[in-house]
Design an enzyme around this catalytic site. Structure first.
Site, mmCIF file in Angstrom:
data_model
loop_
_atom_site.group_PDB
_atom_site.id
_atom_site.type_symbol
_atom_site.label_atom_id
_atom_site.label_comp_id
_atom_site.label_asym_id
_atom_site.label_seq_id
_atom_site.Cartn_x
_atom_site.Cartn_y
_atom_site.Cartn_z
ATOM 1 N N LYS A 163 -30.245 -24.643 -36.741
ATOM 2 C CA LYS A 163 -30.977 -23.391 -36.791
ATOM 3 C C LYS A 163 -30.170 -22.376 -37.579
ATOM 4 O O LYS A 163 -28.965 -22.206 -37.345
ATOM 5 C CB LYS A 163 -31.222 -22.864 -35.374
ATOM 6 C CG LYS A 163 -32.094 -23.756 -34.501
ATOM 7 C CD LYS A 163 -33.556 -23.541 -34.782
ATOM 8 C CE LYS A 163 -34.433 -24.261 -33.785
ATOM 9 N NZ LYS A 163 -35.865 -24.035 -34.011
ATOM 10 N N LYS A 271 -46.112 -30.573 -34.295
ATOM 11 C CA LYS A 271 -45.803 -30.281 -32.896
ATOM 12 C C LYS A 271 -47.118 -30.289 -32.116
ATOM 13 O O LYS A 271 -47.834 -29.279 -32.088
ATOM 14 C CB LYS A 271 -45.108 -28.923 -32.771
ATOM 15 C CG LYS A 271 -43.752 -28.878 -33.468
ATOM 16 C CD LYS A 271 -43.118 -27.501 -33.368
ATOM 17 C CE LYS A 271 -41.714 -27.501 -33.987
ATOM 18 N NZ LYS A 271 -41.101 -26.156 -33.977
#
Length: 365
Positions: A163, A271
Site C-alpha cells: 500500500k 472483489k
C-alpha cells in the site's frame, strides 16, 4: 422447526491496525445472512465496507433485515435450485446493494449443498490444492513496513503488494529501492496499490519514478470516476495499471463495458463483495477477456466465511497468477476455519474444522 432467516452484524478486530491512503483500520463491521430449516442450513456474508461499498448508506441495516424477512417468507421458492436471485422481481433493486447480493448468492449455494461450506466443488476444496497469493504490506512508518516485508519474505512469499500514498512518497520509494536491492525482479514480484491517492497532475511523474524498481503493476493510481484522465495514464505509464475502486460504482453491464472500453486498463481487480457477487464477477472476466485485459481476484477484508466463498470461486477459474486472498489472518476474532496459508499459498485443510457455533449461539439462537 419453522424455516428461519436471520440477518446480523459482527465486528472484526484487527490484530494490528492496517494503514491505507483512506486512513487506519482497527475494526471492520461485516454482516451475515443465516438460513435454517430443520437440519439444513446455509450462511452468506454481506461484506459492507464502510466508506467504500456502493451500498454504504443509512438504510443498509433496514434493507438487510427486510431481505431476511422476504427470504424467510418465500423460503421454498427462493431456495428452489432452478431459480436465481435475478428471478425475483422483489429483489430487482439489489444491484444497488451489492454486498447483500453477494451474501444472498453465498446463502443459496451454502444452503443447497450437503456441506454448507462447499460453494464451488473444486480441487482447492476437495483435494487441498493451494491458490498462489500475494503478501499484503500495510502502510505505516518505515520500520513497520520494513518488518512486514521481511516477515512475508521469510514466510516464502514471492509476490508482495504494498500500500502506498499515505506517507511521504520519497520514503516509500526508499523502501522499494531497499527491497529491490535485495530481491531482483526474477526473485520477487512487486505490486503497489495507491487506492486513488495520487493527484492526476503529478501521477505520471510518480509512476515514472516507481518504474525504476520493476513494479509489476499499480492499482488505482488516481481517484475513481476520472475515466479520460485514467485512460491517458494507461497510454503513458511505464507501469501497468489495474482498476480497483473504479469498478465499484458501475451498476450494470453497459457501464462496465463503457468503462473498460474507455480506459483500456492492463488489469482489473475483482472483489465480489464490492461488485455484487460471483455472477457479476463472471461477467467482468468475460468482458475483460474480450478486450484482452488481465485480471485477478481479491478479497475485501471479509471474515473467513466470505473469504472461503471467494477462494472457492477463484479456484474454479484455474488461474496461476498470485491472487489477493491473504486477509483471513488479519483479525484477532475471525471465525476459525480450515483456511490456512503455507508457503505463499492459501489452502483449505480438510482435517481442520469450522468453529461457527459460538457466533450462531450469540446472534441467532
Amino acid at each position: 422447526m419453522k424455516a428461519q432467516v436471520t440477518a446480523f452484524h459482527y465486528d472484526l478486530n484487527f490484530k494490528t491496525p492496517g494503514g491505507t491512503s483512506r486512513g487506519v483500520l482497527a475494526r471492520k463491521r461485516t454482516y451475515f445472512l443465516y438460513a435454517q430449516n430443520n437440519e439444513n442450513w446455509g450462511i452468506g456474508e454481506c461484506n459492507l465496507f464502510q466508506g467504500l461499498s456502493f451500498d454504504d448508506r443509512p438504510d443498509f441495516d433496514e434493507k438487510i433485515q427486510s431481505i431476511a424477512r422476504w427470504v424467510e417468507n418465500h423460503f421454498e421458492v427462493f431456495f428452489e435450485p432452478s431459480t436465481t436471485i435475478n428471478s425475483f422481481e422483489e429483489l430487482s433493486d439489489l444491484n444497488q446493494y451489492p454486498s447483500i447480493q453477494f451474501g444472498l448468492e453465498q446463502l443459496k449455494k451454502s444452503y443447497l449443498n450437503q456441506d454448507s461450506f462447499c460453494l464451488f466443488d473444486t480441487d482447492f476444496y476437495s483435494d487441498e490444492c493451494g491458490i498462489p497469493i500475494n503478501g499484503l504490506i500495510w502502510m505505516g512508518q518505515r520500520d513497520f513496513m520494513t518488518s512486514q516485508i521481511e516477515e512475508k519474505i521469510q514466510c516464502g512469499f514471492r509476490c508482495l503488494k504494498m500500500k502506498i500514498g499515505a506517507i511521504d512518497f520519497d520514503t516509500e520509494l526508499s523502501i522499494l529501492k531497499n527491497i529491490r536491492s535485495k530481491f531482483p525482479v526474477d526473485q520477487l514480484e512487486l505490486r503497489v496499490d495507491a487506492n486513488g491517492a495520487f493527484d492526476q497532475n503529478t501521477a505520471l511523474e510518480k509512476l515514472k519514478r516507481l518504474s525504476d524498481f520493476n513494479i509489476h503493476s499499480i492499482e488505482q493510481p488516481i481517484a475513481a470516476r476520472q475515466w479520460y484522465e485514467m485512460a491517458e495514464l494507461v497510454t503513458k505509464s511505464p507501469i501497468k495499471i489495474a482498476l480497483d475502486e473504479e469498478l465499484i460504482s458501475l451498476r450494470n453491464s453497459d457501464e462496465m463495458t463503457s468503462c473498460l472500453e474507455t480506459i483500456k486498463p492492463d488489469y482489473i481487480i475483482l472483489k465480489p463483495g464490492l461488485l455484487g457477487g460471483f455472477q457479476i464477477g463472471d461477467q467482468y472476466i468475460e468482458e475483460a477477456q474480450n478486450l484482452e485485459i488481465g485480471w485477478w481476484i481479491t478479497s475485501a477484508l471479509e471474515s473467513n466465511i466470505g473469504l472461503n466463498a471467494i477462494s472457492q470461486w477463484t479456484s474454479s477459474k484455474n488461474t496461476k497468477m498470485p491472487q489477493g486472498l491473504g486477509t483471513g489472518s488479519l483479525y484477532s476474532n475471525n471465525i476459525e476455519s480450515p483456511l490456512q496459508i503455507e508457503d505463499s499459498k492459501l489452502f483449505y485443510k480438510k482435517g481442520l474444522t469450522w468453529k461457527l457455533k459460538p457466533l450462531l449461539d450469540h446472534y441467532v439462537y
